[in-house]
Design an enzyme around this catalytic site. Sequence first.
Site, PDB file in Angstrom:
ATOM      1  CB  SER A  15      36.233  38.894  40.611  1.00 22.26           C
ATOM      2  OG  SER A  15      35.860  38.751  39.253  1.00 22.26           O
ATOM      3  CE  LYS A  16      32.036  44.877  43.711  1.00 22.03           C
ATOM      4  NZ  LYS A  16      32.168  46.294  43.851  1.00 22.03           N
ATOM      5  NE  ARG A  17      36.566  39.021  35.360  1.00 22.83           N
ATOM      6  CZ  ARG A  17      36.897  37.775  35.084  1.00 22.83           C
ATOM      7  NH1 ARG A  17      36.358  37.147  34.059  1.00 22.83           N
ATOM      8  NH2 ARG A  17      37.771  37.124  35.835  1.00 22.83           N
ATOM      9  CG  HIS A  18      33.592  35.285  37.948  1.00 23.80           C
ATOM     10  ND1 HIS A  18      34.776  35.679  38.509  1.00 23.80           N
ATOM     11  CD2 HIS A  18      33.901  34.659  36.802  1.00 23.80           C
ATOM     12  CE1 HIS A  18      35.770  35.301  37.728  1.00 23.80           C
ATOM     13  NE2 HIS A  18      35.268  34.697  36.693  1.00 23.80           N
ATOM     14  N   GLY A  19      29.758  37.782  39.145  1.00 25.13           N
ATOM     15  CA  GLY A  19      28.506  37.832  39.899  1.00 25.13           C
ATOM     16  C   GLY A  19      28.730  37.682  41.389  1.00 25.13           C
TER      17      GLY A  19
END
Length: 472
Positions: A246-250
Amino acid sequence: MSANEDTATPVVTRFAPSPTGFLHIGGARTALFNLLFARHHGGKFLLRIEDTDRARSTQPAIDAILDGMRWLELDWDGDVTYQFARADRHAEVANAMVESGAAYRCYLTQDELAAMREEAQAAKKPLRIRSPWRDKTNEDATAPYVVRLKAPTEGATTIHDLVQCEVTVQNSEIDDLVLLRSDGTPTYMLAVVVDDHDMGVTHVIRGDDHLNNAFRQLPIYRAMGWPEPKYAHIPLIHGSDGAKLSKRHGALGVDAYRDEMGLLPEAVSNYLLRLGWGHGDDEIISREQAIEWFDIEGVGKSPSRFDQKKLENLNGHYIRQTDDARLASLVAARLPFETSESQQDLLRRSMAALKPRAANLLELTDGAAFLFRTRPLELDADASALLGDEARALLSSLHTALDAVADWDTEALEAAVRAVAEDAGVKLGQVAQPLRAALVGRKTSPGIFDVLALLGRDESLGRIADQMTVSA
Ligand code: GLU
């Protein structure tokens, strides 16, 4: 066996993004695998923009996808196909299916559908529509209808997926999906199949979130008597914690990898290749090598984990491999001012000293910034702390010694600086530290003799003089 040995048809793959957002890292990997597979087999790699969802498709998203693909050199063959422009053709196929009895006009009303949905919910079963209109026609020519696939109800469908191997679904699980909406527009499921067929796609390589769709798409091929493509559903990318990326992971757009992280396209491409595909222990793989080696057999069945650190290390490797002229122009483009020809030349000459220390273009640009600073330099706190009275006295001696250097080259500069250290009875580092502070304004920089050589005589002596006179 190679994935394509049993067919004489030339390989055609495609990347089919929906332009509802940027080109994200998972999409870029899908495109890369499609490209490599096609190139490996001497086939074609096509691009289709799936813009049928008019509410969510945007031109900026299309531009970002094309831009990202060009940056990563995911060069597609021929023109881009736009799905929405082919709506008439999709409708034509749906109508042909009605004619042949493979599809039917369904006159269920919204209320009837809602009732069916409620019933399924009450029974805790997924809604699978088998319409009463499957086998009858409506005499009322004005009644609105959708066109539904007459999906097989008995038996099972097995897909020999090139990654997932054999996957079987009972046909009773596949519903009579809508092919044409009541306004005559095609559904996504129909459009994909018609386009893949018309584009001559032989291998559908995509994320495994589409595996279920394959079971709904195959009956359309069969109804039309079209050759079925081979499927390769590749596992999605997960974050380092094992959860879906997800965005959180880049999971950002590839433009962020270029602009915000300062990565080189070949590093991103190499990293994506290794994300879910392997060739022994090889880590650094050029595009040519990848084309030679890539095949679906090397694609793993389990999701791969995105590792930002690894990507950055790989990028550092590519930075060190990249020729100085290209790096210099990439750095120049990131500077907040227009560079002159002589500044570009200076940048190019500085790359050899700067690139071993930089993992990305941000660091490289930051490392080069000292070249263009104006006098007197503003020192950061660490550098200021280095310039006590003793250090300023050493700067004075350095100024005198360096002023006397005839040929301003690293060898002569090194000899002069060493002589100053010896005369003062201190270690070279004790001279180099204040010198660096004066020349760069920071505690860290490339080798001090390279710094002197790059700045040149006048600028170096000027920066030293600025600091030897200022009192702490
Ligand atoms: N447009 C779909 C997506 O962006 C891909 C469809 C396909 O590859 O069949 O997820």
